[in-house]
Design a protein around this motif. Structure first.
Motif, PDB file in Angstrom:
ATOM      1  N   ALA A  71       0.850  -1.205   0.000  1.00 51.60           N
ATOM      2  CA  ALA A  71       0.000   0.000   0.000  1.00 51.60           C
ATOM      3  C   ALA A  71       0.876   1.242   0.000  1.00 51.60           C
ATOM      4  O   ALA A  71       2.019   1.221   0.454  1.00 51.60           O
ATOM      5  N   GLN A  72       0.337   2.285  -0.533  1.00 48.57           N
ATOM      6  CA  GLN A  72       1.000   3.588  -0.467  1.00 48.57           C
ATOM      7  C   GLN A  72       0.061   4.548   0.274  1.00 48.57           C
ATOM      8  O   GLN A  72      -0.696   5.288  -0.357  1.00 48.57           O
ATOM      9  N   PRO A  73       0.093   4.523   1.588  1.00 52.12           N
ATOM     10  CA  PRO A  73      -0.865   5.310   2.369  1.00 52.12           C
ATOM     11  C   PRO A  73      -0.791   6.803   2.109  1.00 52.12           C
ATOM     12  O   PRO A  73      -1.779   7.511   2.253  1.00 52.12           O
ATOM     13  N   ASP A  74       0.381   7.281   1.686  1.00 50.60           N
ATOM     14  CA  ASP A  74       0.489   8.710   1.414  1.00 50.60           C
ATOM     15  C   ASP A  74      -0.365   9.110   0.212  1.00 50.60           C
ATOM     16  O   ASP A  74      -0.899  10.220   0.165  1.00 50.60           O
ATOM     17  N   ASN A 101      -2.712  24.029   7.795  1.00 51.27           N
ATOM     18  CA  ASN A 101      -2.489  23.021   8.837  1.00 51.27           C
ATOM     19  C   ASN A 101      -2.686  21.603   8.297  1.00 51.27           C
ATOM     20  O   ASN A 101      -1.965  20.677   8.681  1.00 51.27           O
ATOM     21  N   ALA A 102      -3.662  21.430   7.403  1.00 47.06           N
ATOM     22  CA  ALA A 102      -3.909  20.104   6.823  1.00 47.06           C
ATOM     23  C   ALA A 102      -2.722  19.636   5.990  1.00 47.06           C
ATOM     24  O   ALA A 102      -2.305  18.473   6.070  1.00 47.06           O
ATOM     25  N   VAL A 103      -2.171  20.534   5.187  1.00 50.25           N
ATOM     26  CA  VAL A 103      -1.032  20.161   4.344  1.00 50.25           C
ATOM     27  C   VAL A 103       0.208  19.917   5.198  1.00 50.25           C
ATOM     28  O   VAL A 103       0.981  18.979   4.947  1.00 50.25           O
ATOM     29  N   MET A 104       0.397  20.724   6.221  1.00 46.66           N
ATOM     30  CA  MET A 104       1.539  20.523   7.115  1.00 46.66           C
ATOM     31  C   MET A 104       1.440  19.182   7.838  1.00 46.66           C
ATOM     32  O   MET A 104       2.446  18.495   8.048  1.00 46.66           O
ATOM     33  N   LYS A 105       0.219  18.805   8.218  1.00 50.04           N
ATOM     34  CA  LYS A 105       0.007  17.506   8.872  1.00 50.04           C
ATOM     35  C   LYS A 105       0.370  16.372   7.914  1.00 50.04           C
ATOM     36  O   LYS A 105       1.002  15.383   8.311  1.00 50.04           O
ATOM     37  N   PHE A 106      -0.016  16.505   6.662  1.00 49.94           N
ATOM     38  CA  PHE A 106       0.330  15.491   5.664  1.00 49.94           C
ATOM     39  C   PHE A 106       1.849  15.364   5.546  1.00 49.94           C
ATOM     40  O   PHE A 106       2.391  14.249   5.516  1.00 49.94           O
ATOM     41  N   PRO A 111       6.801  12.566   5.191  1.00 46.95           N
ATOM     42  CA  PRO A 111       7.840  13.501   4.737  1.00 46.95           C
ATOM     43  C   PRO A 111       8.623  13.017   3.515  1.00 46.95           C
ATOM     44  O   PRO A 111       9.175  13.828   2.773  1.00 46.95           O
ATOM     45  N   ALA A 112       8.677  11.699   3.322  1.00 38.30           N
ATOM     46  CA  ALA A 112       9.436  11.163   2.187  1.00 38.30           C
ATOM     47  C   ALA A 112       8.529  10.463   1.183  1.00 38.30           C
ATOM     48  O   ALA A 112       9.006   9.703   0.335  1.00 38.30           O
ATOM     49  N   GLY A 113       7.232  10.709   1.256  1.00 37.03           N
ATOM     50  CA  GLY A 113       6.282  10.057   0.365  1.00 37.03           C
ATOM     51  C   GLY A 113       6.369  10.574  -1.058  1.00 37.03           C
ATOM     52  O   GLY A 113       6.992  11.612  -1.333  1.00 37.03           O
ATOM     53  N   ASP A 114       5.737   9.833  -1.963  1.00 37.20           N
ATOM     54  CA  ASP A 114       5.760  10.213  -3.378  1.00 37.20           C
ATOM     55  C   ASP A 114       5.114  11.575  -3.627  1.00 37.20           C
ATOM     56  O   ASP A 114       5.420  12.242  -4.613  1.00 37.20           O
ATOM     57  N   ALA A 116       5.136  14.158  -1.435  1.00 38.79           N
ATOM     58  CA  ALA A 116       5.690  15.208  -0.571  1.00 38.79           C
ATOM     59  C   ALA A 116       6.040  16.465  -1.365  1.00 38.79           C
ATOM     60  O   ALA A 116       5.791  17.589  -0.914  1.00 38.79           O
ATOM     61  N   LYS A 117       6.614  16.276  -2.550  1.00 38.30           N
ATOM     62  CA  LYS A 117       6.982  17.434  -3.373  1.00 38.30           C
ATOM     63  C   LYS A 117       5.746  18.249  -3.748  1.00 38.30           C
ATOM     64  O   LYS A 117       5.758  19.490  -3.670  1.00 38.30           O
ATOM     65  N   ASP A 118       4.675  17.552  -4.155  1.00 34.11           N
ATOM     66  CA  ASP A 118       3.437  18.255  -4.500  1.00 34.11           C
ATOM     67  C   ASP A 118       2.870  18.982  -3.297  1.00 34.11           C
ATOM     68  O   ASP A 118       2.373  20.117  -3.402  1.00 34.11           O
ATOM     69  N   ALA A 119       2.913  18.338  -2.140  1.00 28.96           N
ATOM     70  CA  ALA A 119       2.377  18.954  -0.925  1.00 28.96           C
ATOM     71  C   ALA A 119       3.166  20.196  -0.547  1.00 28.96           C
ATOM     72  O   ALA A 119       2.593  21.196  -0.092  1.00 28.96           O
ATOM     73  N   LYS A 120       4.490  20.139  -0.724  1.00 31.71           N
ATOM     74  CA  LYS A 120       5.315  21.318  -0.417  1.00 31.71           C
ATOM     75  C   LYS A 120       4.971  22.490  -1.334  1.00 31.71           C
ATOM     76  O   LYS A 120       4.944  23.645  -0.895  1.00 31.71           O
ATOM     77  N   ALA A 121       4.701  22.186  -2.614  1.00 33.14           N
ATOM     78  CA  ALA A 121       4.307  23.250  -3.544  1.00 33.14           C
ATOM     79  C   ALA A 121       2.958  23.839  -3.134  1.00 33.14           C
ATOM     80  O   ALA A 121       2.753  25.057  -3.198  1.00 33.14           O
ATOM     81  N   MET A 122       2.028  22.974  -2.719  1.00 32.10           N
ATOM     82  CA  MET A 122       0.729  23.447  -2.242  1.00 32.10           C
ATOM     83  C   MET A 122       0.895  24.347  -1.023  1.00 32.10           C
ATOM     84  O   MET A 122       0.272  25.411  -0.921  1.00 32.10           O
ATOM     85  N   LEU A 123       1.745  23.913  -0.109  1.00 33.09           N
ATOM     86  CA  LEU A 123       1.966  24.685   1.121  1.00 33.09           C
ATOM     87  C   LEU A 123       2.529  26.062   0.811  1.00 33.09           C
ATOM     88  O   LEU A 123       2.106  27.066   1.402  1.00 33.09           O
ATOM     89  N   ALA A 124       3.470  26.110  -0.125  1.00 34.47           N
ATOM     90  CA  ALA A 124       4.058  27.407  -0.503  1.00 34.47           C
ATOM     91  C   ALA A 124       2.989  28.327  -1.088  1.00 34.47           C
ATOM     92  O   ALA A 124       2.945  29.524  -0.775  1.00 34.47           O
ATOM     93  N   THR A 125       2.120  27.774  -1.941  1.00 39.23           N
ATOM     94  CA  THR A 125       1.044  28.572  -2.533  1.00 39.23           C
ATOM     95  C   THR A 125       0.089  29.093  -1.463  1.00 39.23           C
ATOM     96  O   THR A 125      -0.275  30.277  -1.458  1.00 39.23           O
TER      97      THR A 125
END
Length: 351
Positions: A71-74, A101-106, A111-114, A116-125
């Motif tokens: 499984a890939q829970p992320d 807060n939701a994106v930071m929780k993810f 932190p090393a999920g597939d 993570a890069k997309d989530a970091k871009a979302m967080l920056a936006t």
């Protein structure tokens, strides 16, 4: 603006999803959705979800397993936050905080999920937009309007925000709230393009609302007689209890109607069993339809444009005569007293 309950539910789901199980295919064709509790060189100890509330632990020989799909829970968790960006118009600073807060929780959980890069871009936006909103900006039509640009276009932008709110109320079936909001809208924004856009919709809403009131009024006597007949068929005790409840409800509504009329509420709450409320709804609604049908916003008399011109003159001209003329023009095209006062106050500050 209060935080949207649906958004809170979405965020709650996003941060509380259980881990997704692995899929084990056995030699006999059996498949198991399970998570590995422990393992050694020969066996897996699997936790299997039997029902929604029952989990079972099973020892499965590795020799019996022909395939394991991890499984890939992320990925599952990311599905629940993926639509937090792009953000809709008119979010508050508080609502941005919930999304951040939701994106930071993810990212904390994976932190090393597939993703993570997309989530970091979302967080920056989200953080970038939130900072602009916190400083006085506003998001309209998918773009952030800066505080300076907002002030220059305040009359038009406020009208568009109010228009969006009213359309949302209509879409949700909140007819009375939409009609009351539209009455306030007309007081402030009748010379804007938003009024021209919103008026046809609200005229249709009024027609439907009035038609429903007329239908209720036309059947009122028959329904009252039917209710009275129903009471007569009850036992003496039940009739007394029901009659008292009806009288109590009628009295409460009469008090509410009086309170609304004393407060000069533009649209009173209608009741299918209250003649006065139905008659008032019909009277006011028909008058509104006549009024709205006669309103014309002539080309060249755009209040939003006149506001922008006045604001620019006040802040750039330095000429008292030009400022006075600009404010007079704003008054002439029908900019509401609330916004005229804002121009006049700005003119005083610039002196």
């Amino acid at each position: 603006m209060k935080t949207n309950p649906a958004l809170l539910a979405l965020i709650s789901l996003a941060v509380s999803l259980p881990a997704k199980a692995d899929k084990f295919t056995l030699k006999d064709g059996t498949t198991l959705e399970a998570t590995i509790s422990s393992e050694d060189a020969s066996n897996y100890v699997l936790e299997v979800q039997v029902t929604k509330s029952i989990r079972d632990e099973r020892k499965v020989p590795k020799a019996d397993v022909v395939k394991v799909e991890r499984a890939q829970p992320d990925l599952k968790a990311f599905e629940s936050i993926a639509k937090l960006v792009p953000t809709p118009d008119l979010l508050t600073d508080e609502e941005y905080g919930v999304r951040i807060n939701a994106v930071m929780k993810f990212l904390k959980d994976y932190p090393a999920g597939d993703k993570a890069k997309d989530a970091k871009a979302m967080l920056a936006t989200l953080k970038a937009e939130s900072a602009q909103i916190a400083s006085g900006g506003i998001k309209v039509n998918g773009s952030i309007v800066s505080p300076a640009e907002y002030k220059l276009n305040a009359y038009d932008l406020d009208a568009r925000v109010a228009e969006a709110s009213i359309r949302s109320l209509v879409a949700q079936g909140e007819t009375l709230a939409a009609l009351r909001a539209f009455s306030d809208f007309c007081k402030n924004f009748q010379s804007t393009s938003s009024f021209g856009s919103l008026s046809p919709l609200m005229q249709q809403v009024i027609k439907t609302h009035v038609a429903e009131a007329k239908e209720s009024l036309s059947t009122l006597d028959a329904r009252l007689k039917k209710r009275a007949a129903g009471l007569e068929q009850m036992s003496s005790e039940d009739r007394g209890i029901t009659d008292s409840a009806i009288k109590e409800e009628d009295a409460a509504f009469e008090a509410r109607l009086k309170s609304e009329k004393d407060a000069h509420q533009s649209w009173v709450t209608p009741s299918p069993f209250n003649k006065a409320s139905l008659e008032e709804t019909i009277r006011f609604g028909e008058a509104e339809l006549v009024r709205l049908g006669s309103v014309k916003t002539a080309l060249g008399q755009d209040g939003g444009r006149t506001w922008r011109e006045a604001w620019a003159v006040i802040h750039n001209s330095g000429n008292p005569t030009a400022v006075s003329t600009a404010i007079t023009n704003a008054r002439t095209v029908g900019i509401s007293p609330k916004y005229l006062a804002m121009l006049e106050e700005a003119a005083k500050v610039k002196k």
